[in-house]
Design a protein around this motif. Structure first.
Motif, PDB file in Angstrom:
ATOM      1  N   ALA A  78     -67.516  -4.518  28.767  1.00 51.25           N
ATOM      2  CA  ALA A  78     -66.285  -4.546  29.548  1.00 51.25           C
ATOM      3  C   ALA A  78     -66.545  -4.953  30.988  1.00 51.25           C
ATOM      4  O   ALA A  78     -67.521  -4.530  31.594  1.00 51.25           O
ATOM      5  N   THR A  79     -65.732  -5.791  31.515  1.00 44.77           N
ATOM      6  CA  THR A  79     -65.857  -6.169  32.914  1.00 44.77           C
ATOM      7  C   THR A  79     -64.641  -5.692  33.699  1.00 44.77           C
ATOM      8  O   THR A  79     -64.657  -5.596  34.900  1.00 44.77           O
ATOM      9  N   ASP A  80     -63.617  -5.359  32.990  1.00 46.40           N
ATOM     10  CA  ASP A  80     -62.368  -4.968  33.628  1.00 46.40           C
ATOM     11  C   ASP A  80     -62.255  -3.460  33.500  1.00 46.40           C
ATOM     12  O   ASP A  80     -62.470  -2.900  32.434  1.00 46.40           O
ATOM     13  N   ARG A  81     -61.958  -2.781  34.593  1.00 40.78           N
ATOM     14  CA  ARG A  81     -61.997  -1.317  34.557  1.00 40.78           C
ATOM     15  C   ARG A  81     -60.789  -0.718  33.845  1.00 40.78           C
ATOM     16  O   ARG A  81     -60.675   0.508  33.722  1.00 40.78           O
ATOM     17  N   GLY A  82     -59.919  -1.565  33.398  1.00 42.91           N
ATOM     18  CA  GLY A  82     -58.747  -1.057  32.671  1.00 42.91           C
ATOM     19  C   GLY A  82     -57.692  -0.542  33.620  1.00 42.91           C
ATOM     20  O   GLY A  82     -57.797  -0.686  34.842  1.00 42.91           O
ATOM     21  N   ARG A  83     -56.670   0.061  33.089  1.00 39.87           N
ATOM     22  CA  ARG A  83     -55.567   0.550  33.911  1.00 39.87           C
ATOM     23  C   ARG A  83     -55.649   2.042  34.152  1.00 39.87           C
ATOM     24  O   ARG A  83     -54.755   2.636  34.737  1.00 39.87           O
ATOM     25  N   GLY A  84     -56.696   2.659  33.672  1.00 42.75           N
ATOM     26  CA  GLY A  84     -56.933   4.058  34.015  1.00 42.75           C
ATOM     27  C   GLY A  84     -56.372   5.081  33.061  1.00 42.75           C
ATOM     28  O   GLY A  84     -56.366   6.268  33.376  1.00 42.75           O
ATOM     29  N   ALA A  85     -55.907   4.645  31.912  1.00 42.49           N
ATOM     30  CA  ALA A  85     -55.330   5.625  30.983  1.00 42.49           C
ATOM     31  C   ALA A  85     -56.354   6.664  30.570  1.00 42.49           C
ATOM     32  O   ALA A  85     -56.020   7.789  30.199  1.00 42.49           O
ATOM     33  N   ASP A  86     -57.626   6.294  30.616  1.00 40.79           N
ATOM     34  CA  ASP A  86     -58.684   7.198  30.148  1.00 40.79           C
ATOM     35  C   ASP A  86     -59.262   8.073  31.260  1.00 40.79           C
ATOM     36  O   ASP A  86     -60.140   8.880  31.011  1.00 40.79           O
ATOM     37  N   VAL A  87     -58.791   7.901  32.489  1.00 45.40           N
ATOM     38  CA  VAL A  87     -59.375   8.666  33.604  1.00 45.40           C
ATOM     39  C   VAL A  87     -59.023  10.143  33.497  1.00 45.40           C
ATOM     40  O   VAL A  87     -57.874  10.500  33.272  1.00 45.40           O
ATOM     41  N   ARG A  88     -60.042  10.993  33.665  1.00 43.88           N
ATOM     42  CA  ARG A  88     -59.790  12.430  33.511  1.00 43.88           C
ATOM     43  C   ARG A  88     -60.160  13.235  34.746  1.00 43.88           C
ATOM     44  O   ARG A  88     -59.697  14.350  34.924  1.00 43.88           O
ATOM     45  N   GLY A  89     -61.038  12.691  35.575  1.00 40.80           N
ATOM     46  CA  GLY A  89     -61.466  13.484  36.733  1.00 40.80           C
ATOM     47  C   GLY A  89     -61.670  12.619  37.957  1.00 40.80           C
ATOM     48  O   GLY A  89     -61.652  11.382  37.894  1.00 40.80           O
ATOM     49  N   LEU A  90     -61.853  13.281  39.099  1.00 41.99           N
ATOM     50  CA  LEU A  90     -62.085  12.577  40.354  1.00 41.99           C
ATOM     51  C   LEU A  90     -63.138  13.303  41.158  1.00 41.99           C
ATOM     52  O   LEU A  90     -63.069  14.529  41.310  1.00 41.99           O
ATOM     53  N   TYR A  91     -64.108  12.553  41.664  1.00 39.64           N
ATOM     54  CA  TYR A  91     -65.152  13.123  42.512  1.00 39.64           C
ATOM     55  C   TYR A  91     -64.960  12.599  43.928  1.00 39.64           C
ATOM     56  O   TYR A  91     -64.676  11.414  44.124  1.00 39.64           O
ATOM     57  N   VAL A  92     -65.127  13.488  44.901  1.00 38.00           N
ATOM     58  CA  VAL A  92     -65.009  13.082  46.303  1.00 38.00           C
ATOM     59  C   VAL A  92     -66.284  13.486  47.025  1.00 38.00           C
ATOM     60  O   VAL A  92     -66.691  14.655  46.956  1.00 38.00           O
ATOM     61  N   HIS A  93     -66.898  12.545  47.740  1.00 36.42           N
ATOM     62  CA  HIS A  93     -68.161  12.862  48.414  1.00 36.42           C
ATOM     63  C   HIS A  93     -67.973  13.058  49.910  1.00 36.42           C
ATOM     64  O   HIS A  93     -67.405  12.202  50.586  1.00 36.42           O
ATOM     65  N   ILE A  94     -68.471  14.207  50.383  1.00 30.77           N
ATOM     66  CA  ILE A  94     -68.407  14.515  51.818  1.00 30.77           C
ATOM     67  C   ILE A  94     -69.845  14.586  52.323  1.00 30.77           C
ATOM     68  O   ILE A  94     -70.541  15.578  52.090  1.00 30.77           O
ATOM     69  N   PRO A  95     -70.301  13.563  53.012  1.00 32.58           N
ATOM     70  CA  PRO A  95     -71.740  13.461  53.255  1.00 32.58           C
ATOM     71  C   PRO A  95     -72.293  14.226  54.451  1.00 32.58           C
ATOM     72  O   PRO A  95     -73.439  14.016  54.822  1.00 32.58           O
ATOM     73  N   PHE A  96     -71.528  15.100  55.059  1.00 34.05           N
ATOM     74  CA  PHE A  96     -72.005  15.698  56.309  1.00 34.05           C
ATOM     75  C   PHE A  96     -72.812  16.962  56.066  1.00 34.05           C
ATOM     76  O   PHE A  96     -72.511  17.755  55.190  1.00 34.05           O
ATOM     77  N   CYS A  97     -73.869  17.117  56.877  1.00 38.47           N
ATOM     78  CA  CYS A  97     -74.713  18.302  56.790  1.00 38.47           C
ATOM     79  C   CYS A  97     -75.111  18.745  58.175  1.00 38.47           C
ATOM     80  O   CYS A  97     -75.249  17.930  59.083  1.00 38.47           O
ATOM     81  N   ALA A  98     -75.322  20.054  58.326  1.00 40.39           N
ATOM     82  CA  ALA A  98     -75.756  20.558  59.629  1.00 40.39           C
ATOM     83  C   ALA A  98     -77.251  20.355  59.806  1.00 40.39           C
ATOM     84  O   ALA A  98     -77.753  20.224  60.894  1.00 40.39           O
ATOM     85  N   ARG A  99     -77.962  20.348  58.739  1.00 31.96           N
ATOM     86  CA  ARG A  99     -79.416  20.177  58.795  1.00 31.96           C
ATOM     87  C   ARG A  99     -79.841  19.511  57.502  1.00 31.96           C
ATOM     88  O   ARG A  99     -79.073  19.449  56.547  1.00 31.96           O
ATOM     89  N   ARG A 100     -81.109  19.032  57.508  1.00 37.95           N
ATOM     90  CA  ARG A 100     -81.574  18.408  56.271  1.00 37.95           C
ATOM     91  C   ARG A 100     -82.529  19.367  55.565  1.00 37.95           C
ATOM     92  O   ARG A 100     -83.536  19.777  56.112  1.00 37.95           O
ATOM     93  N   CYS A 101     -82.180  19.715  54.355  1.00 32.14           N
ATOM     94  CA  CYS A 101     -83.081  20.590  53.593  1.00 32.14           C
ATOM     95  C   CYS A 101     -84.290  19.787  53.129  1.00 32.14           C
ATOM     96  O   CYS A 101     -84.190  18.571  52.891  1.00 32.14           O
ATOM     97  N   ASN A 102     -85.388  20.483  53.021  1.00 35.82           N
ATOM     98  CA  ASN A 102     -86.645  19.763  52.775  1.00 35.82           C
ATOM     99  C   ASN A 102     -86.734  19.068  51.429  1.00 35.82           C
ATOM    100  O   ASN A 102     -87.584  18.221  51.224  1.00 35.82           O
ATOM    101  N   PHE A 103     -85.865  19.446  50.509  1.00 39.51           N
ATOM    102  CA  PHE A 103     -85.965  18.849  49.185  1.00 39.51           C
ATOM    103  C   PHE A 103     -84.936  17.740  48.976  1.00 39.51           C
ATOM    104  O   PHE A 103     -84.875  17.137  47.922  1.00 39.51           O
TER     105      PHE A 103
END
Lengths: 612, 414
Positions: B13-38
């Protein structure tokens, strides 16, 4: 005022000069050849910019010529008198010395090229002696006089001293710029004699090369010593007695050019419906079936392989591809010997015989490059002569066929006589590595103020791995060496095996000297420990001689092989990693319960046999 | 997946379709106060102005995706991950969520998750989240050992960890998940187990326990390359992992995925969408979405994302049938429910079963997978060597085709 070439066979012969160019590697042989081609009008300047004679990519990369070529040039000097100059190009490497000697046998003279910045080196000498043996008129020439580092006067002196002529008789040239090359041609014509021979005598021609062309079959390169040959003649090969009908004869400029007839003294080709180069063996004599010459030409010998290796496809499905590829390579490489072989670890493959390490490397590269094969090569080995406690002496080149120690009375291995040329400051280093490889010192003499020539007898088995590289590295690249087969000597040799979880990995078996076995065994086991990845079970690596274990290492079992997180953003990355790892696994070999990567087999080659 | 979708997927498939099959949504918030070592994520410090610009860009992308997927139904799951989403000021986040839900409404009973650090979960934050419709919290506690927390460069104390759980509960959150790390260098086994027992006793709904992995681009990765990092031994890891498994089960948690444990009815529904290969949209830097059989990933630069709101640079992962099958296999096996050969055959053709027959037998013989009720799943021993199993089952391009049944010869017409 220029006159045409004579048509009378005898008169023409007086105008022919058959010669070759010999030199140490990189002294400018090919460049000089190109310059000659250009100056004689055989090549346009544009074509001369590439090195025309080296036709394979590999040859160009390594700067060496593997297949001998012959090119006919015509030259008119200042007085307009025409000459035919047949240049027979020769391989420069020690592995191919038989080919070199057959090419020399086709010539009356040789141009010995010496690099003005390097001076005389090992192969300058060995080629010179070879040319002497063939009674060639030798014209030493100093090349690369254009280089800032050229030591023209010194090297001219060396060259004159070597060839026994006056210093002012050694032409100075720069093949790159063309300086001095015209004079060289005149000198050559003056000093190299024309060929002798009677074109009415029975045909007696030397095969000095052959080449398979997919449309025309085998093209046999010949130098006619006596007699003549034309299309329609029925020729016979002396070594096999087989006869063929000639369909075409001709000469070479850059391409083959058909001729009505070839006469004694000429160099050219014969097409006679042969199907593989083995039909036209190098050094063989061609004569007429109905009127054969009384004696074949001297010096013919079957090409004898010196170095052997097991060659296996990394993917067993490629066996047929490998088999066909070897067959095709063989069409143009009569020295390549091979026969089927099986290994419990690697499956079906071939035991191949090569003239030497370079030959082996070239064949390996061609197989990998031209046929897209992933290969596993076993450690290269030589031919050992075994005198068993019961029975006749026999030869063995595959370590796995070495009989158990109890059945062996004695083992003899081939020794070579090597000459090493190097600056005096590295004498200590070089002698040390020769000693480490069980060398026997023959002698040493200074060839000039700074450089020495050291002679050693060395076991061939000790130099087939990495002697050349080691030599270069201890001498900062300045040392060079050349060798010839000397004799067989008895040695205290044993077979060292590698065993993984009780299963012997026969492609890793090597024949080593008893004194070195412990060091080798330890190094090998340690090396394998780093190369074999963790498996589901612990892996016990053992190096053994017979049933005696002399070294061991253990690889502990894998206990943790898990990915903690696998969420939306991780899936593609994880999958690609798995795919890459899976591909790597496909190139592994299963020996019993253990998976061994291809690199492990090759890594054996990199163990320092000096033991340090 | 529906048969039509499966066919479309397999056809490349090259076309993402019209979304009838979409079930969830992820949202990324990239901010951090510090960087954890791992950590090797793309993150950056939270700054006034910067966060708002980023949230606006998220909404712009949301609108664009809404336009691209007109048939997308109300979401079953929403997940705010990071970075540290809880770093964002509660009012800002609440407003963002309100506007987001107008673009992508949630279905009734949807799971709306947010990742949080314990030190951020004060009453104000919790109230704002609850009001905005968040009903699940994933708290990054990692460890209850003070020394370990310091070694990881986390920003809280053990007590703050526990307190965060308590406050969440008090604020009405019944679906709380805790993240713990296993194999923190230097952490003594007893301390880890004591912490584990403590968290199991706190009445949380879900637990994720992750083996500490040395990522190349993390601080630990650099130390390891410099030879200055001693990893926890495999033997110890093995002991702790199985101890975790046993104690969690004993406390009423089901180990439903290699690293995830849940009380009844409390599995992480959003993550299950990934493991079951459902279509999930994604917003934000580095976010990965899948729809109509096509997977894409947003570029990682925060600056560029904000500069071009609504049209982030994207990279596609074009998967052929062998890649899709490989994902079905390893994602399916990560779940305790395992894989169903019949369903795989329906989706990929019987050739998939032929292609994996020998490797399955090999790993079964080594005790790493077992058959249960017609499904194949990892054994207890197989969990820790799961990657070895996945490697065996990985299909490379052409593998399925090679195992396809030969075409029936055409019968000569009489």
């Amino acid at each position: 005022m220029s006159t045409p070439l004579p048509t009378d066979a005898h008169a023409l012969r007086e105008r022919i000069r058959n010669f070759c160019i010999i030199a140490h590697i990189d002294h400018g042989k090919s460049t000089l050849a190109d310059r000659l081609l250009e100056l004689t009008g055989t090549l346009t300047t544009l074509e001369a910019q590439g090195q025309v004679l080296d036709s394979m990519d590999l040859e160009q990369e390594r700067g060496i010529t593997i297949k001998a070529h012959a090119i006919r040039m015509e030259w008119r000097g200042a007085d307009g008198v025409p000459f035919v100059l047949n240049l027979i190009d020769t391989p420069g490497h020690v592995d191919f010395s038989y080919e070199v000697s057959r090419s020399l046998a086709a010539c009356e003279g040789a141009i010995l090229v010496v690099d003005a910045s390097q001076g005389i080196e090992a192969q300058t000498l060995s080629n010179f002696y070879l040319a002497l043996e063939h009674d060639l008129a030798i014209v030493a020439v100093v090349n690369k006089i254009d280089l800032p580092s050229a030591r023209v006067a010194d090297v001219r002196h060396e060259a004159a001293h070597l060839t026994g002529c006056e210093e002012d008789e050694v032409p100075l040239v720069s093949a790159k710029t063309g300086q001095g090359v015209r004079d060289l041609i005149e000198t050559m014509i003056a000093r190299i004699p024309p060929p002798s021979g009677d074109s009415d005598a029975p045909l007696r021609a030397l095969i000095f090369d052959s080449k398979f062309d997919q449309f025309r079959g085998v093209m046999t390169y010949v130098r006619l010593m006596e007699g003549s040959v034309r299309a329609g003649d029925r020729i016979m090969l002396y070594s096999t007695g087989k006869s063929f009908e000639v369909t075409e004869v001709g000469i070479f400029r850059l391409k083959p050019i058909p001729r009505e007839v070839l006469h004694a003294g000429e160099v050219g080709y014969i097409l006679a419906g042969m199907r593989e180069v083995n039909d036209a063996k190098m050094g063989d004599t061609v004569t007429l079936a109905e009127r054969p010459c009384a004696e074949p030409l001297p010096g013919y010998r079957e090409a004898k392989p010196m170095v052997f290796s097991g060659v296996y496809p990394a993917d067993t499905a490629d066996y047929d591809v490998l088999r066909d590829a070897l067959g095709k390579l063989r069409l143009n490489d009569a020295a390549l010997a091979y026969e089927p072989e099986t290994s419990s670890a690697l499956g079906f493959g071939f035991r191949c015989g090569f003239l030497g390490l370079l030959h082996m490397e070239i064949v390996q590269e061609r197989l990998e490059r031209e046929y897209n094969l992933n290969l596993i090569m076993t450690v290269p080995s030589v031919i050992y002569r075994i005198r068993p406690t019961a029975g006749e002496m026999f030869e063995v080149s595959n370590p796995t066929k070495f009989p158990p120690a109890g059945d062996i009375e004695s083992v003899a291995e081939p020794f070579v006589k090597a000459q090493l040329i190097l600056p005096a400051e590295f004498i200590g280093n070089v002698m040390k590595i020769c000693q480490e490889r069980r060398g026997v010192h023959i002698g040493m003499h200074y060839i000039d103020q700074n450089r020495v020539n050291i002679g050693y007898y060395l076991p061939l088995g000790e130099i087939v791995l990495d002697f050349y590289d080691k030599l270069k590295s201890v001498s900062k690249g300045y040392a060079s060496f050349d060798y010839e087969l000397a004799d067989y000597r008895e040695s205290d040799l044993v077979r060292l095996d590698l065993v993984l979880n009780g299963d012997r990995v026969d492609p890793l078996s090597v024949i080593v000297h008893a004194d070195k076995a412990y060091d080798w065994g330890r190094e090998l086991a340690k090396k394998l420990k780093t190369l074999i990845p963790k498996q589901m079970y612990a892996v016990a690596i053992q190096a053994a001689i017979g049933s005696k274990v002399i070294a061991r290492e253990t690889i502990s079992a894998m206990r943790k092989d898990v990915t903690a997180k696998c969420y939306g953003g991780d899936i593609t990355r994880k999958r690609k990693l798995l795919e890459k790892q899976k591909e790597g696994k496909r190139r592994m070999k299963q020996v019993g319960t253990v998976e061994i990567p291809q690199e492990a087999f090759l890594a054996v080659l990199r163990i320092d046999s000096g033991g340090s | 997946m529906g048969a039509d979708l499966a066919r479309a997927t397999l056809a490349g498939a090259t076309d993402r379709g019209r979304g009838a099959d979409v079930r969830g949504l992820y949202v990324h918030i990239p901010f951090c106060a510090r960087r954890c070592n791992f950590c090797d994520f793309v993150t950056g410090p939270e700054r006034p102005g910067r966060t708002e610009a980023y949230l606006d860009a998220l909404l712009a992308e949301a609108r664009a995706e809404r336009g691209a997927f007109p048939d997308a139904p109300p979401l079953e799951t929403l997940f705010l991950g990071g970075g540290t989403p809880s770093l964002v000021a509660p009012t800002l986040l609440a407003r963002f969520l309100r506007e987001l839900r107008e673009i992508f409404p949630l279905a009734p009973g949807a799971e709306a998750s947010l990742e949080a650090n314990p030190e951020d979960l004060d009453d104000e934050h919790l109230a704002a989240y609850a009001a905005a419709g968040i009903n699940r919290l994933s708290i990054g506690i990692q460890s209850f050992d003070a020394d370990s927390l310091a070694a990881l460069n986390r920003g809280h104390t053990p007590d703050q960890g526990i307190a965060a759980i308590g406050r969440s509960s008090a604020a009405g959150f019944q679906n709380v998940s805790v993240d713990l790390l296993l194999g923190v260098p230097g952490e003594r086994e007893e301390r880890f187990l004591a912490g584990l027992d403590r968290v199991l006793a706190e009445g949380i709904a879900h637990l994720s326990v992750y083996a500490l992995t040395i990522e190349e681009k993390s601080v630990y990765g650099r130390l390891a390359r410099a030879g200055r990092f001693a990893e926890s031994s495999d033997a110890r890891f093995e002991r702790l992992y199985y101890a975790t498994l046993d104690r969690a089960e004993g406390a009423g948690f089901e180990p439903y995925e290699i690293s995830n444990f849940a009380r009844e009815g409390r599995r992480a529904r959003h993550n299950l969408l990934y493991w079951r290969r459902a279509s999930v949209l994604a917003l934000g830097v580095g976010a990965v979405g899948t729809a109509g059989g096509v997977r894409w990933r947003n570029a990682s630069s925060i600056e560029r994302y904000v500069r071009r709101p609504g049209s982030p640079d994207r990279e596609r992962d074009d998967r052929g049938p062998d890649a899709l099958a490989t994902e079905a296999l390893f994602l399916g096996l990560r779940l305790r429910e395992g894989i169903d050969p019949a369903a795989l055959a329906a989706e990929f053709g019987r050739e998939i079963l032929a292609a994996i027959a020998a490797p399955i037998e090999r790993v079964r013989a080594r005790g790493l997978v077992e058959e249960a009720r017609g499904r194949i799943r990892l054994t207890r021993a197989g969990l820790l060597l799961s990657d070895a199993v996945f490697r065996e089952l990985t299909l490379l391009p052409g593998d399925l085709a090679r195992h396809a049944a030969p075409i029936e010869p055409v019968r000569a017409l009489a």
